[in-house]
Design a protein around this motif. Structure first.
Motif, PDB file in Angstrom:
ATOM      1  N   LYS A  27       0.823  -1.264  -0.101  1.00 53.23           N
ATOM      2  CA  LYS A  27       0.189   0.205  -0.038  1.00 53.23           C
ATOM      3  C   LYS A  27       0.854   1.280   0.123  1.00 53.23           C
ATOM      4  O   LYS A  27       0.156   2.110  -0.938  1.00 53.23           O
ATOM      5  N   LEU A  28       1.565   1.049   0.433  1.00 57.46           N
ATOM      6  CA  LEU A  28       2.725   2.338   0.736  1.00 57.46           C
ATOM      7  C   LEU A  28       3.186   2.627  -0.439  1.00 57.46           C
ATOM      8  O   LEU A  28       3.454   3.627  -1.343  1.00 57.46           O
ATOM      9  N   ARG A  29       4.069   1.607  -1.116  1.00 57.83           N
ATOM     10  CA  ARG A  29       4.464   1.878  -2.550  1.00 57.83           C
ATOM     11  C   ARG A  29       3.339   2.518  -3.572  1.00 57.83           C
ATOM     12  O   ARG A  29       4.089   2.603  -4.125  1.00 57.83           O
ATOM     13  N   ARG A  30       1.731   1.810  -3.319  1.00 56.23           N
ATOM     14  CA  ARG A  30       1.426   2.692  -4.451  1.00 56.23           C
ATOM     15  C   ARG A  30       1.231   3.981  -3.808  1.00 56.23           C
ATOM     16  O   ARG A  30       0.783   4.187  -4.904  1.00 56.23           O
ATOM     17  N   LEU A  31       0.904   4.036  -2.814  1.00 57.95           N
ATOM     18  CA  LEU A  31       0.810   5.684  -2.460  1.00 57.95           C
ATOM     19  C   LEU A  31       2.443   6.352  -3.147  1.00 57.95           C
ATOM     20  O   LEU A  31       1.953   7.832  -3.356  1.00 57.95           O
ATOM     21  N   ASP A  32       3.393   5.849  -2.894  1.00 57.78           N
ATOM     22  CA  ASP A  32       4.642   6.792  -3.535  1.00 57.78           C
ATOM     23  C   ASP A  32       4.250   7.268  -4.764  1.00 57.78           C
ATOM     24  O   ASP A  32       4.756   7.799  -5.565  1.00 57.78           O
ATOM     25  N   LEU A  35       2.286  10.037  -4.664  1.00 57.58           N
ATOM     26  CA  LEU A  35       2.839  11.042  -5.320  1.00 57.58           C
ATOM     27  C   LEU A  35       4.500  11.436  -5.794  1.00 57.58           C
ATOM     28  O   LEU A  35       3.898  12.548  -6.312  1.00 57.58           O
ATOM     29  N   HIS A  36       4.168  10.709  -6.682  1.00 55.25           N
ATOM     30  CA  HIS A  36       5.052  10.689  -7.722  1.00 55.25           C
ATOM     31  C   HIS A  36       4.269  11.644  -9.400  1.00 55.25           C
ATOM     32  O   HIS A  36       4.522  12.590  -9.683  1.00 55.25           O
ATOM     33  N   PHE A  37       2.941  11.017  -8.855  1.00 56.98           N
ATOM     34  CA  PHE A  37       2.296  11.998 -10.632  1.00 56.98           C
ATOM     35  C   PHE A  37       1.632  12.834  -9.650  1.00 56.98           C
ATOM     36  O   PHE A  37       1.527  13.994 -10.276  1.00 56.98           O
ATOM     37  N   TRP A  38       1.353  13.035  -8.115  1.00 60.53           N
ATOM     38  CA  TRP A  38       0.913  14.272  -7.418  1.00 60.53           C
ATOM     39  C   TRP A  38       1.767  15.545  -8.113  1.00 60.53           C
ATOM     40  O   TRP A  38       1.974  16.061  -8.259  1.00 60.53           O
ATOM     41  N   ASN A  39       2.749  15.142  -8.064  1.00 55.39           N
ATOM     42  CA  ASN A  39       4.506  16.432  -8.089  1.00 55.39           C
ATOM     43  C   ASN A  39       4.292  16.465  -9.073  1.00 55.39           C
ATOM     44  O   ASN A  39       4.162  18.026 -10.027  1.00 55.39           O
ATOM     45  N   ARG A  40       4.352  15.264 -10.424  1.00 55.12           N
ATOM     46  CA  ARG A  40       4.082  15.843 -11.895  1.00 55.12           C
ATOM     47  C   ARG A  40       3.219  16.475 -12.081  1.00 55.12           C
ATOM     48  O   ARG A  40       3.195  17.528 -12.933  1.00 55.12           O
ATOM     49  N   TYR A  41       1.723  16.435 -11.815  1.00 59.49           N
ATOM     50  CA  TYR A  41       0.840  17.454 -11.455  1.00 59.49           C
ATOM     51  C   TYR A  41       1.021  18.938 -11.959  1.00 59.49           C
ATOM     52  O   TYR A  41       0.453  19.876 -11.933  1.00 59.49           O
ATOM     53  N   GLN A  42       1.904  18.580 -10.135  1.00 57.92           N
ATOM     54  CA  GLN A  42       2.563  20.221  -9.263  1.00 57.92           C
ATOM     55  C   GLN A  42       2.905  20.568  -9.774  1.00 57.92           C
ATOM     56  O   GLN A  42       3.175  22.185 -10.222  1.00 57.92           O
ATOM     57  N   GLN A  54      -4.261   7.612 -11.031  1.00 55.69           N
ATOM     58  CA  GLN A  54      -3.745   7.733  -9.819  1.00 55.69           C
ATOM     59  C   GLN A  54      -4.904   7.558  -8.887  1.00 55.69           C
ATOM     60  O   GLN A  54      -4.158   6.761  -7.450  1.00 55.69           O
ATOM     61  N   ILE A  55      -5.914   7.956  -8.302  1.00 57.44           N
ATOM     62  CA  ILE A  55      -5.831   8.430  -7.259  1.00 57.44           C
ATOM     63  C   ILE A  55      -7.113   7.321  -7.506  1.00 57.44           C
ATOM     64  O   ILE A  55      -7.331   7.103  -6.436  1.00 57.44           O
TER      65      ILE A  55
END
Length: 81
Positions: A27-32, A35-42, A54-55
Motif C-alpha cells: 500500500k505504501l508503494r502504491r501511495l508513493d 505522490l510521484h504523479f501528484w508532484n508531476r501534476y503540481q 492515479q487516485i
C-alpha cells in the motif's frame, strides 16, 4: 498475486516479519506512486486526468488489500522459510 508470490518464493524465502509487513508495504508503494504523479501534476507536467487515474488506482489497490487481507496473508505465508 499467487503467481507473483510463487515466482518470488521460488527465488527467495521471506522471513515471518517480512511477510507480516508485505501488505502494508504494498500500500505504501502504491501511495508513493501517487505522490510521484501528484508532484508531476503540481509541476504542470501531467494533466488532471492522469492524477485522477492515479487516485483511483491507489484507492482500488488499498481497498483490495484491505478487503482480501485473509486470502493475501495465507498466500504470503507460503513464502516463509
Amino acid at each position: 498475486v499467487q503467481a507473483v508470490l510463487a515466482g518470488y518464493g521460488s527465488r527467495h524465502k521471506l522471513t515471518k516479519v517480512e511477510t507480516l509487513l508485505l501488505p502494508e508495504l504494498t500500500k505504501l508503494r502504491r501511495l508513493d506512486v501517487f505522490l510521484h504523479f501528484w508532484n508531476r501534476y503540481q509541476a504542470g507536467l501531467d494533466p488532471v486526468d492522469i492524477l485522477q487515474d492515479q487516485i483511483l488506482r491507489s484507492t482500488r489497490t488499498c481497498q483490495y488489500i484491505n478487503e482480501h487481507q485473509t486470502t493475501l496473508a495465507s498466500a504470503i505465508l507460503s513464502l516463509v522459510i
